[in-house]
Design a protein around this motif. Sequence first.
Motif, mmCIF file in Angstrom:
data_model
loop_
_atom_site.group_PDB
_atom_site.id
_atom_site.type_symbol
_atom_site.label_atom_id
_atom_site.label_comp_id
_atom_site.label_asym_id
_atom_site.label_seq_id
_atom_site.Cartn_x
_atom_site.Cartn_y
_atom_site.Cartn_z
ATOM 1 N N THR A 193 -4.746 -7.571 -54.659
ATOM 2 C CA THR A 193 -4.253 -6.490 -53.758
ATOM 3 C C THR A 193 -3.607 -5.521 -54.595
ATOM 4 N N GLU B 23 6.080 0.978 -49.524
ATOM 5 C CA GLU B 23 5.457 0.797 -48.276
ATOM 6 C C GLU B 23 4.772 -0.538 -48.515
ATOM 7 N N THR C 22 0.343 -1.756 -46.405
ATOM 8 C CA THR C 22 -0.915 -1.472 -46.891
ATOM 9 C C THR C 22 -1.394 -2.704 -48.006
ATOM 10 N N GLY D 285 -4.019 -5.238 -46.742
ATOM 11 C CA GLY D 285 -5.082 -5.511 -47.795
ATOM 12 C C GLY D 285 -5.335 -7.085 -48.100
ATOM 13 N N GLU E 240 -8.729 -8.497 -40.390
ATOM 14 C CA GLU E 240 -7.735 -7.472 -40.620
ATOM 15 C C GLU E 240 -7.729 -6.865 -39.233
ATOM 16 N N ASN F 49 0.814 -0.434 -37.376
ATOM 17 C CA ASN F 49 -0.422 -1.182 -37.690
ATOM 18 C C ASN F 49 -1.846 -0.690 -36.583
ATOM 19 N N ASP G 220 -8.532 5.511 -46.419
ATOM 20 C CA ASP G 220 -7.187 5.137 -45.710
ATOM 21 C C ASP G 220 -7.613 5.410 -44.072
ATOM 22 N N ASP H 272 -8.137 4.773 -40.180
ATOM 23 C CA ASP H 272 -8.088 3.650 -39.149
ATOM 24 C C ASP H 272 -9.466 3.450 -38.750
#
Lengths: 496, 496
Positions: free
Chosen positions: A246, A252, A255, A259, A299, A335, A346, A348
Amino acid sequence: MTTAYSQLRATFTRLSRFSHLSSIAGWDMQTMMPAEGSKARSEALAELSVLQHQILTAAQVGEWLQQARQEDLNDLEQANLREMHRQYQHAALLPESLVEAKSLAGARCEHAWRRQRPANDWEGFADNLREVVKLSRQEATLRAEAAGISRYDSLLDLYEPGMTAVKLDEIFGDLKQWLPSLLQQVVARQQSQHFAQPEGPFAIDQQKALGLKVMKRLGFNFDAGRLDISAHPFCGGVPQDVRITTRYNEQEFITAMMGVVHETGHARYEQNLPKEWLGQPVANARSMGIHESQSLLFEMQLGCSDVFLQSIYPLVIEQFGLRPGLEQANFIKLNQRVQPGLIRVDADEVSYPAHIILRYEIEQALIEGEIEVEDIPALWNSKMQQYLGLDTVGNYRDGCMQDIHWTDGGFGYFPTYTLGAMYAAQLFQTANKAVPTLQEDITRGDLTALFQWLNQNIWQHGSRFSTDQLIANATGETLNTGYFRRHLESRYGELA
Amino acid sequence: MTTAYSQLRATFTRLSRFSHLSSIAGWDMQTMMPAEGSKARSEALAELSVLQHQILTAAQVGEWLQQARQEDLNDLEQANLREMHRQYQHAALLPESLVEAKSLAGARCEHAWRRQRPANDWEGFADNLREVVKLSRQEATLRAEAAGISRYDSLLDLYEPGMTAVKLDEIFGDLKQWLPSLLQQVVARQQSQHFAQPEGPFAIDQQKALGLKVMKRLGFNFDAGRLDISAHPFCGGVPQDVRITTRYNEQEFITAMMGVVHETGHARYEQNLPKEWLGQPVANARSMGIHESQSLLFEMQLGCSDVFLQSIYPLVIEQFGLRPGLEQANFIKLNQRVQPGLIRVDADEVSYPAHIILRYEIEQALIEGEIEVEDIPALWNSKMQQYLGLDTVGNYRDGCMQDIHWTDGGFGYFPTYTLGAMYAAQLFQTANKAVPTLQEDITRGDLTALFQWLNQNIWQHGSRFSTDQLIANATGETLNTGYFRRHLESRYGELA
């Protein structure tokens, strides 16, 4: 007696040992290697790759494959032979001159792209891409003629055996019916909501510690794998020693954490491929689409669900303390945020398919010769407008130059991302039916039953069945986009 | 025109690429690999090693080597051809059945030794060792007959080309004249001194930071190498990407730090081998003895000198603060402490040669058939008494079972440690004459002139010259034990 099949078995065992070294040296290159090692490493890997190609495409392998068809083989051996044949054909079909030309043109295009993209230099990029497209068309033509299928289908088959443009048109056509309006609704509703940004910094060793805890929760076997850092997260290594990576950003942590969840999905598939068959083609992961279905099941289906996020929330607080923006409700909302944007990686899960359909439509037309490289930007713009309502005119860097896939001729790969997302929804809903307590289990942090179901239905089968057969065995039907729709509507729809 | 020499060049380039992968995968095995990766990794490395052996010993390589002798080659090419021939002969001399039997017997003996040593099980160990000795004698006989030299000399030649038992008897005979009494004197004098143990703990990340600073001071190129952790420190990787390791103990930092200094000596040799010849045998390090001379020059000649220790003392204090036991005088004394003990790897530079001479005398007699495996313990005991005044009766684990070298047939290797120590003394004293300001430079932390001298005289030559020629070119004479004696007497003797 030495059968042709046993000769093949020995040959593929040998090949898998060389692949092992190539995987580990490749992982090292992305995670450990200092800059000056690059040239020697590339040369060493290229030398090994030439050797592997020679071993796989030796005339004798072709003969053994013919002879083995007459031999008495059980079901698994038959499946293994089918996969051997697949690998042999994929490799042996192309003349060495084309393989070399493709590799050179791809390397040149990718290398230049690394500076052309930041410079927004479409003209320069297009010059190199034209050569890559020309050679990919030649490749597709040879593959298509041998298999009696269309040119683009022959490239799809490299990543998702059995998939065709006709099927994709149907699948993606269905998505195009309902996804844009769902997306609009979600965006409109989320616009009135407040998303707080959790207050950083989040120290990298703390983030790593959280990642390891989450991996543990997700059943990653640390005696057979590791977590490291690389510029682009990936899952590599070998089934006995799976290397996931990762990258961290101190401001942040979500992410990097998600990942890790994604790559752990890939990793658990690899770690649970059929042990007694490792080294043989039948033990390989079924396809890129199925691989992605596992990472996206982890995920998106599991990882971004309320119940899972609730269950790992204490781990997050344990690591970072309760800071502003780290309230549970906000952590969950972050999320599940939907924000259409220009960049695929990037995106969604609601807007992601639009990125894929756009690329699919362009690359399919490109390979079939219906459009040329210079047509790409205009098509990109009109499709971005149509599917996501975004303007990219003149912005090549965040438009048609954003991905690495086309630079070295990886046409046919993109659809596997969205196929994976749809397989993931279908598998997860079926698992929930098969394990009625699953939602409560997840809330309690007990994922045993889910993993048993995945192992039973996907992991342990490797490449024994075709993708359609595997999915039908697991869920009672082949790919059905209804599952994905139900998933998105239930998480993001009006009644959610 | 395609000459035989150019064919050889291409073949050895190819071999070096496979060695690259083998080195990196081997490094990974010691530093990164989780437990369950072990079997697959060993199989992959063994497969590669079979391939390398096949490529090197192909009949055509033998023919090209013959033909190339008639071709018009410059000095460097001649030297390269000589080294190619050396590698070919070493590999091609042994029948494959013997190579395999040796490898199996060695693996079995080493594997069992890992538990037999802690259990002090000499009888069990001896059973396996007998087979290893038998096969090593067969190997030595074949090599000796081909080269027209003695059996033991043929094994010495694998690690230190040109070295013979006759020369070693002379060299070690000289050491035996003066070293035991010097050792006694030093021990007696140090008994009255007080050595304080610096107060721990020393956090591992602090120790690593110190190690990196020391490596930087020693000119390690971090764009072409790394520092990591392994159970047994080593220097691996490839010249373009040198991987060194150390191990840490929170209670004590000097061992790890000096381990880093030692491995950095190996590393700088590798990093400065002739760049334009990398991949060809002539670019390899000259011998194990010369390699060890570089690590020991760094660790002992330079690293344990008052001036160097003074120069890095501020780095130590910067990292750990001035704690009890970390006063400069005590820090220097700790690095020059002489304490004869049972264990070779823990030995100081004054008692170290005794450990080597003892092993040399035993392994030489063993390979020549003058003694048998069951004679080892008694010989070990009597020689330990004679050279170091220590008793090891019944203590096999800290006696003749302490090292890994004999377990897989590495007879002939041990002498290179002490040869390295002596070459190091000879080179360092010569460098000091050539660079009159060297001691002041070192005090100031400026090692440029030393490294220039080493590069000029050792590093850049790779295997171009024989060891004798290399040392004579650098110092005006071949190995002379007088330098080593002067070094020890000046650092530890009465007038020191």
